[in-house]
Design an enzyme around this catalytic site. Structure first.
Site, PDB file in Angstrom:
ATOM      1  NE  ARG A 261      -3.868  -2.149   2.287  1.00 23.30           N
ATOM      2  CZ  ARG A 261      -4.707  -2.462   3.259  1.00 23.30           C
ATOM      3  NH1 ARG A 261      -4.758  -1.722   4.357  1.00 23.30           N
ATOM      4  NH2 ARG A 261      -5.504  -3.519   3.154  1.00 23.30           N
ATOM      5  NE  ARG A 276      -1.276   4.273   9.081  1.00 20.57           N
ATOM      6  CZ  ARG A 276      -2.555   3.907   9.088  1.00 20.57           C
ATOM      7  NH1 ARG A 276      -3.108   3.454   7.975  1.00 20.57           N
ATOM      8  NH2 ARG A 276      -3.285   3.993  10.192  1.00 20.57           N
ATOM      9  CD  GLU A 348      -8.119  -1.424  10.961  1.00 23.44           C
ATOM     10  OE1 GLU A 348      -8.142  -2.184   9.972  1.00 23.44           O
ATOM     11  OE2 GLU A 348      -8.142  -0.179  10.885  1.00 23.44           O
ATOM     12  CB  SER A 351     -11.034  -4.119   8.845  1.00 22.89           C
ATOM     13  OG  SER A 351     -12.180  -3.349   8.586  1.00 22.89           O
ATOM     14  NE  ARG A 390      -1.870  -2.025  11.251  1.00 23.63           N
ATOM     15  CZ  ARG A 390      -2.654  -0.965  11.172  1.00 23.63           C
ATOM     16  NH1 ARG A 390      -3.740  -0.891  11.930  1.00 23.63           N
ATOM     17  NH2 ARG A 390      -2.387   0.023  10.341  1.00 23.63           N
TER      18      ARG A 390
END
Length: 426
Positions: A261, A276, A348, A351, A390
């Protein structure tokens, strides 16, 4: 993609749903473009039909020796041929504008999704686990990790910001987490393991609602392929342009892949640490099912993701996202947020979204209900089971010791060839 028939029949309801997502009314323009496209299509079909009839009549007139009639018919055919491109272009232009408009509109939220502007309006559903009590000040992973093999400097030297080089037992622990997740999702939770491509074409990205709106969030190769932002793209697009059976048994797939990403929409956020990254790994969960099963599958998928956190004894909470915080293609989303004691915050880690038939319409993925001739669009769901990096962060922060070491969660020790602790290196 949206159902044109629904919009024509329920324009006010459609615009009300868009308003809940913060989007401008669009039903009027959609109906106008649809009418133009259908009118032009009808004109083209009528012209083609009349041209065929006239062409056939020319032969009959010639056979009867009626040259005047034949010439008149030839003139009519020529006029039809001359006028058809205008209607064909009108049909193409209206259709292209309509498709582009529909492709840029978010999915309609489910009725039980709370209204809200951003994450502050999300609703906590439940919490699991107890936050650990430390007799020292717990560190963030970015401070704890370098001595254990989380090398941010080398990652940045090789590739720039948001890249990390893992070494030694830190790399092994990262791999152990992914293997554990895959084993649990396949052996206990009923998902079929897949190993899909991480380079995909435009159709796969468009079908899973990543194009055209989010092109800047992904990396593209010089030959026009895309590096997947998540294996949701590859797994879901595997049923594109397919008519499946009755789907009495949902199709459940999982994959552990690299993901990429650009983080274009997250400039300045989480620039420090491993939260991230531009390149990361994730174990993805994807389900293809009948519409009547998707709500239950959404709950099931979320529980499957939760089962990883519970096995690792990581405190977490489930949050129902509001309309303003929900992803573009989702009609309902649960986020799982893990507790990070070093940050003193919930972050988070998964999801899980039900997209309804939104993606299926874009990729033309259908099924044939038992006993029926007519096909219907499938429902698609996706979720993280979990984000590997994560989860590594959560293990480091929750299992850290005062001397800077990190104990290995019991369920991972078989994957770590007996290593029970990450030890700081001098």
């Amino acid at each position: 993609m949206h159902d044109i028939a629904f919009i024509r029949a329920n324009p006010e309801a459609f615009d009300a749903a868009l308003a809940r997502r913060g989007a401008e009314p669009a039903a009027g323009r959609i109906i106008e473009l649809d009418a133009k496209r259908r009118e032009a299509s009808t004109k083209v079909q009528q012209a083609q039909s009349r041209r065929n009839e006239a062409s056939k009549a020319i032969g009959q007139a010639m056979g009867q020796g009626d040259k005047d009639k034949a010439e008149a018919l030839k003139a009519e055919v020529a006029e039809i041929k001359a006028s058809m491109p205008e209607w064909e272009e009108a049909e193409r232009a209206a259709g292209a504008e309509l498709e582009d408009l529909l492709a840029r509109l978010p999915n309609m939220p489910a009725a039980d999704v709370p209204d809200g502007a951003d994450e502050a309006d999300n609703v906590e559903i439940h919490q699991w686990g107890k936050k650990r009590n430390f007799n020292f000040e717990p560190k963030e992973h970015a401070d704890l990790g370098p001595a254990l093999g989380m090398d941010f400097e080398t990652g940045a030297k090789l590739s720039g910001a948001r890249f990390t080089f893992l070494r030694g037992n830190m790399a092994r622990l990262h791999r152990a987490l992914a293997q554990f997740m895959l084993d649990k999702q396949t052996m206990e939770n009923g998902y079929t393991e897949c190993n899909p491509p991480v380079l995909v074409n435009d159709d796969a990205m468009y079908g899973t609602d990543k194009l055209p709106k989010f092109a800047e969030d992904s990396f593209r190769t010089t030959d026009g392929r895309w590096l997947i932002p998540t294996s949701e793209v590859s797994l879901t697009a595997s049923v594109a342009d397919t008519i499946l059976g009755d789907l009495a048994d949902p199709i459940r797939m999982t994959a552990h892949t690299l993901c990429f990403r650009s983080e274009a929409g997250a400039a300045g956020r989480d620039t420090r640490g491993f939260i991230r990254q531009h390149q990361f790994e994730k174990v993805e969960l994807v389900t293809i099912c009948r519409p009547e099963d998707s709500e239950a599958e959404h709950e099931r998928m979320t529980k499957c993701a939760e089962s990883i956190l519970e096995a690792l004894d990581l405190p977490y909470r489930r949050v129902l996202l509001c309309t303003g915080d929900m992803g573009f293609g989702a009609r309902k989303t649960y986020d799982l947020e893990v507790w990070l004691p070093g940050q003193g915050a919930w972050r988070e880690i998964s999801s899980c979204s039900n997209t309804g038939d939104f993606q299926a319409r874009r990729m033309n993925a259908r099924y044939r209900p038992e006993g029926e001739k007519k096909t219907a669009f499938v429902h698609t769901l996706n979720g993280s089971g979990l984000a590997v990096g994560r989860t590594l962060v959560a293990v480091l922060e929750n299992y850290q010791q005062q001397d800077g070491s990190v104990t290995i969660p019991p369920v991972l020790q078989n994957y770590m060839i007996g290593i029970e602790r990450l030890e700081p290196q001098a």
